[in-house]
Design an enzyme around this catalytic site. Structure first.
Site, PDB file in Angstrom:
ATOM      1  N   HIS A 239      58.700 -14.582  30.819  1.00  0.00           N
ATOM      2  CA  HIS A 239      58.192 -15.170  29.572  1.00  0.00           C
ATOM      3  C   HIS A 239      56.778 -14.668  29.237  1.00  0.00           C
ATOM      4  O   HIS A 239      56.541 -14.088  28.183  1.00  0.00           O
ATOM      5  CB  HIS A 239      58.126 -16.700  29.700  1.00  0.00           C
ATOM      6  CG  HIS A 239      59.412 -17.352  30.098  1.00  0.00           C
ATOM      7  ND1 HIS A 239      60.486 -17.437  29.244  1.00  0.00           N
ATOM      8  CD2 HIS A 239      59.783 -17.986  31.235  1.00  0.00           C
ATOM      9  CE1 HIS A 239      61.463 -18.097  29.844  1.00  0.00           C
ATOM     10  NE2 HIS A 239      61.069 -18.438  31.062  1.00  0.00           N
TER      11      HIS A 239
HETATM   12  C1  BDR Z   1      56.813 -21.100  29.813  1.00  0.00           C
HETATM   13  O1  BDR Z   1      56.733 -22.295  30.581  1.00  0.00           O
HETATM   14  C2  BDR Z   1      56.087 -22.053  31.798  1.00  0.00           C
HETATM   15  O2  BDR Z   1      56.747 -22.697  32.837  1.00  0.00           O
HETATM   16  C3  BDR Z   1      56.023 -20.547  31.961  1.00  0.00           C
HETATM   17  O3  BDR Z   1      54.848 -20.178  32.663  1.00  0.00           O
HETATM   18  C4  BDR Z   1      56.022 -20.047  30.551  1.00  0.00           C
HETATM   19  O4  BDR Z   1      54.714 -19.984  30.016  1.00  0.00           O
HETATM   20  C5  BDR Z   1      58.270 -20.760  29.581  1.00  0.00           C
HETATM   21  O5  BDR Z   1      58.881 -21.753  28.839  1.00  0.00           O
END
Ligand code: BDR
Ligand code: CA
Length: 312
Positions: A239
């Site tokens: 992500h």
């Molecule tokens: C996002 O949520 C967090 O757990 C990760 O680091 C990322 O930024 C993904 O939904």
């Protein structure tokens, strides 16, 4: 070279985003600000110091910010990122690198106002710091070139509730403030594209004998297990690194300019990003929403960059 500030809640993928940013010749990281999110503010800050120390680029300031969402209680993701946030990697490291005594929202304002060219903010956690900066300095958007945020889902499902993505779910009021602030360019790197950007065993193998190979393997090990339990594939979604990569090479993603709003007042749907594809709300578009990604090109950029190939 783009001057950027990273705003992170250092979890597993935030850390990989930091590695990518710090080693990208296209970016100049002015500061890394931290926020409560995946883990507490103090753990996110400690993890960020460890990662910065590991890179050797210890002149990059690490600046702590909000230790809770604007109006809500914390919602940690220990299940996904481990209790320590980076999957148990670097657990014995006691970093020499220390956080600054400044407060992230103030630092964001200061950096934006004093930068020799407009800054880009890359947000990979809940948006509390930027929302607080906007409360203190409503004209902040005039000093910022672009805000790229990892968060939300346009057509995809959520990853905390059926409809809400984590960063939006944790502090939807902050996200609302950012979406409504009038930034010149806001880019949403949401689950529609980050779920397609998968780190696999092949990538780990390519990294194996490089500086960060062991770290990446260890920190992603449980994170990958969680992903495979749910999706049946041994991989994990990158992500936050994809948000960083969007600053490096914007054409890795295809976006649509849309009006994006966020639900803040519903038991069932809080944190859901609502993207108005058909202009039904008759509002001016406020965000460039990522809908497609060249995942292979992105992963290749990631692996090449953190293998330090450019620096050899
Ligand atoms: C996002 O949520 C967090 O757990 C990760 O680091 C990322 O930024 C993904 O939904
Ligand atoms: Ca994050």
């Amino acid at each position: 070279v783009r001057k950027v500030v990273l705003d992170v809640d250092t979890g597993v993928d935030d850390a990989l985003g930091i590695l990518l940013a710090v080693h990208s010749p296209e970016l100049e990281v002015q500061a890394i600000t931290t926020v409560n999110g995946n883990v507490s503010l103090s753990t996110a800050t400690l993890n960020t110091c460890k990662i910065v120390e590991m890179t050797g680029q210890t002149s990059i300031p690490v600046i702590p910010g909000a230790n809770q969402p604007l109006k809500r209680v914390s919602y940690f993701e220990h299940r996904i990122h481990g209790v320590d946030g980076i999957g148990g990697a670097l657990k014995d490291m006691v970093p020499v690198k220390q956080p600054e005594s400044a407060y992230a929202p103030d630092a964001i304002i200061h950096l934006a106002k004093t930068s020799s060219e407009p800054l880009t903010l890359i947000m990979t956690g809940p948006m509390t710091n930027l929302a607080e900066a906007l409360q203190k300095c409503p004209e902040l958007p005039t000093y910022i070139d672009e805000v790229i945020y990892m968060g939300g889902a346009a057509l995809d499902m959520g990853n905390v509730t059926p409809v809400a993505e984590y960063n939006m779910y944790v502090d939807p009021e902050a996200a609302w403030d950012v979406l409504q602030a009038g930034f010149k360019k806001l880019t949403q790197v949401g689950l529609d594209i980050t779920r397609k950007a998968l780190l696999t065993e092949d990538h780990l193998k390519r990294l194996d004998d490089t500086k960060y190979g062991a770290y990446v393997r260890e920190s992603t090990s449980d994170y990958m297990k969680r992903y495979s339990e749910r999706n049946g594939v041994k991989a994990c979604a990158m992500h936050d690194p994809l948000a960083v990569a969007t600053a490096i090479q914007p054409n890795l993603i295809e976006t649509k300019h849309l009006y994006v709003d966020i639900e803040t007042n519903s038991d069932l749907c809080d944190g859901q990003t609502v993207c108005d594809f058909q202009g039904r709300l008759a509002k001016k578009p406020n965000a460039h929403v990522g809908l497609h990604v060249d995942a292979e090109a992105f992963l290749d950029l990631f692996v090449r960059t953190i293998s330090l190939l450019q620096e050899e």
